[in-house]
Design an enzyme around this catalytic site. Structure first.
Site, PDB file in Angstrom:
ATOM      1  N   ASP A   1      76.475  37.142   4.252  1.00  0.00           N
ATOM      2  CA  ASP A   1      75.652  36.035   4.190  1.00  0.00           C
ATOM      3  C   ASP A   1      74.593  36.100   5.766  1.00  0.00           C
ATOM      4  OD1 ASP A   1      74.310  33.544   4.990  1.00  0.00           O
ATOM      5  OD2 ASP A   1      76.091  32.326   4.733  1.00  0.00           O
TER       6      ASP A   1
ATOM      7  N   TYR B   1      80.153  29.605   8.119  1.00  0.00           N
ATOM      8  CA  TYR B   1      79.475  28.354   7.763  1.00  0.00           C
ATOM      9  C   TYR B   1      80.395  27.471   7.166  1.00  0.00           C
ATOM     10  CZ  TYR B   1      76.241  25.045   5.730  1.00  0.00           C
ATOM     11  OH  TYR B   1      75.523  23.981   5.292  1.00  0.00           O
TER      12      TYR B   1
HETATM   13  C1  LIG Z   1      72.926  26.523   5.280  1.00  0.00           C
HETATM   14  C2  LIG Z   1      73.742  27.694   5.412  1.00  0.00           C
HETATM   15  C3  LIG Z   1      74.426  27.872   3.998  1.00  0.00           C
HETATM   16  C4  LIG Z   1      74.578  27.007   2.886  1.00  0.00           C
HETATM   17  O1  LIG Z   1      73.259  26.726   2.289  1.00  0.00           O
HETATM   18  P1  LIG Z   1      72.516  25.471   1.383  1.00  0.00           P
HETATM   19  O2  LIG Z   1      71.096  25.783   1.268  1.00  0.00           O
HETATM   20  O3  LIG Z   1      72.591  24.349   2.466  1.00  0.00           O
HETATM   21  O4  LIG Z   1      73.516  25.255   0.341  1.00  0.00           O
HETATM   22  C5  LIG Z   1      75.166  28.989   3.986  1.00  0.00           C
HETATM   23  N1  LIG Z   1      75.156  29.747   5.033  1.00  0.00           N
HETATM   24  C6  LIG Z   1      74.886  29.726   6.245  1.00  0.00           C
HETATM   25  C7  LIG Z   1      74.815  30.678   7.317  1.00  0.00           C
HETATM   26  C8  LIG Z   1      73.799  28.493   6.237  1.00  0.00           C
HETATM   27  O5  LIG Z   1      73.330  28.380   7.622  1.00  0.00           O
END
Ligand SMILES: *Cc1c(COP(=O)(O)O)cnc(C)c1O
Length: 394
Positions: A179, A106
């Site tokens: 993630d 990301y």
């Molecule tokens: C959107 C996103 C983030 C960041 O999250 P926020 O809530 O915008 O700070 C991190 N990892 C992935 C895969 C995302 O899609």
């Protein structure tokens, strides 16, 4: 083990951390919009609540629910996904440490490593995490402390083998942090595959209604990597010390979203599969990226570690960058916008929008790429609208 750990996913989503209020019987946790708590004599805290940065009952409910859904020991809710990731980085790393980062991470995560953590002294190596041997080669023995994984990745839907990477990371004395934003705990549970830490942007599918920004971190029941056995305590300490916590209303919105996560994800998957089949039938679509496709390079691993393949799809069109940009501007049911994971379908051009910050780096994405967050509307309307946008711009 966390509460309701022996029940099914949706039972946990609806009940974990959310017993009816003992005083009133209210079946939904209250929004405790409060900063401080009356003490019964100095230090006489009721339920441990002292000040809402440290703990707040609405946030506690969400944190317990998140831990139950991911099968972890403890959950932590943050003001955004990146706030949670920053807390993981600063809780567990010190200057001189090294992290392996995915080549299609990301964009905001990459920026956090490159522009925030690096000047602070944490080094990283970017590698293709779809290739277990490349990850092994990127690890610096004794210095690498975290292998960071996203799967599926954004926006190309690459797949990483969580179980294999957990083994590689642990052999090297590093943590595996995943993630799980794109998959959600309904489709994939990294802790059960050997990961130590799971992170979410709850802004996306967990919240699910495009009405809140939030983040989550869940730590495994037992972290056995030497030096990290107390990872959950360190994250708890830093969550309070740095203070990027989810507010009560935001926590409540995510908790509300989680209740329907399973039914929403099933519909996101149903609709995505039909949109993929439609795109594959078009002559002016040159590539479709979806891990559910047998020809997708990560299909076998995805089939092993995911329940289904999710609601994110990307594709490339004939006509290059300009055509891709034009298609994004030509839809009416699909909304042109950033973010993903809400009930409404979104379309965007990663090269100029979500991934503009990685232009010119190793993370640059194809210029003719279009990304779809397939929502839960009637799929025939979604397909007709896409067909019209492709025809109009041909
Ligand atoms: C959107 C996103 C983030 C960041 O999250 P926020 O809530 O915008 O700070 C991190 N990892 C992935 C895969 C995302 O899609």
């Amino acid at each position: 083990m966390t509460e309701h750990s022996d029940t099914g996913f949706s039972t946990r989503a609806i009940h974990a951390g959310q017993e009816p209020d003992p005083q009133t019987g209210a079946v939904v946790p209250a929004i405790y919009q409060v900063s401080t708590y009356k003490q019964d004599g100095v230090g006489g805290l009721r339920g441990g609540y002292e000040y809402s940065r440290s703990a707040n009952p609405t946030r506690t409910a969400l944190e317990e629910c998140l831990a139950a859904l991911e099968g972890g020991a403890r959950g932590f809710a943050f003001a955004s996904g990146l706030a949670g990731q920053d807390t993981v980085i600063r809780s567990l790393l010190t200057p001189g440490d090294h992290v392996v980062v995915p080549s299609d991470a990301y964009g905001g995560t990459y920026r956090l490593f490159n522009k925030v953590a690096r000047p602070w002294g944490v080094e990283h190596t970017i590698t293709s995490i779809h290739d277990v041997e490349a990850v092994r080669a990127a690890i610096r023995p004794g210095q690498t402390r975290i292998v960071w994984v996203e799967t599926p990745t954004n926006p190309l839907l690459g797949i990483a083998d969580i179980a294999a990477l957990a083994e590689v990371a642990h052999e090297a004395g590093a943590l595996l942090a995943v993630d799980n934003t794109f998959a959600t705990p309904y489709l994939q549970q990294p802790l059960s595959l050997g990961a130590d830490i799971v992170m979410h942007s709850t802004t996306k599918y967990c919240g699910g209604h495009s009405d809140v920004v939030g983040g989550a971190v869940v730590v495994a029941e037992s972290v056995s990597v030497p030096g990290f056995e107390d990872a959950a305590d360190r994250i708890a300490f830093h969550q309070n010390s740095m203070g990027a916590v989810a507010g009560p209303f935001d926590a409540w919105l995510v908790l509300r979203g989680l209740k329907t996560l399973a039914v929403r994800m099933d519909r996101h998957c149903d609709n995505a599969e039909k949109v993929v089949a439609f795109l594959q039938g078009r002559d002016d679509v040159t590539a479709v990226h979806y891990p559910g496709l047998e020809g997708h390079p990560g299909h076998a691993v995805a089939a092993k570690q995911m329940r289904r393949f999710g609601g994110m799809v990307s594709f490339q069109v004939t006509g290059g960058e300009q055509r891709a940009v034009d298609v994004c501007g030509a839809t009416s049911v699909w909304t042109l916008g950033e973010s993903l994971g809400g009930v409404e379908s979104l379309i965007e051009h990663p090269g100029r929008m979500t991934h503009a910050s990685v232009a010119g780096t190793e993370l640059e994405v194809p210029a003719d790429l279009i990304r779809l967050s397939v929502g839960i509307e009637d799929v025939d309307d979604l397909i007709a609208d896409l067909a019209a946008a492709l025809d109009k711009t041909a």
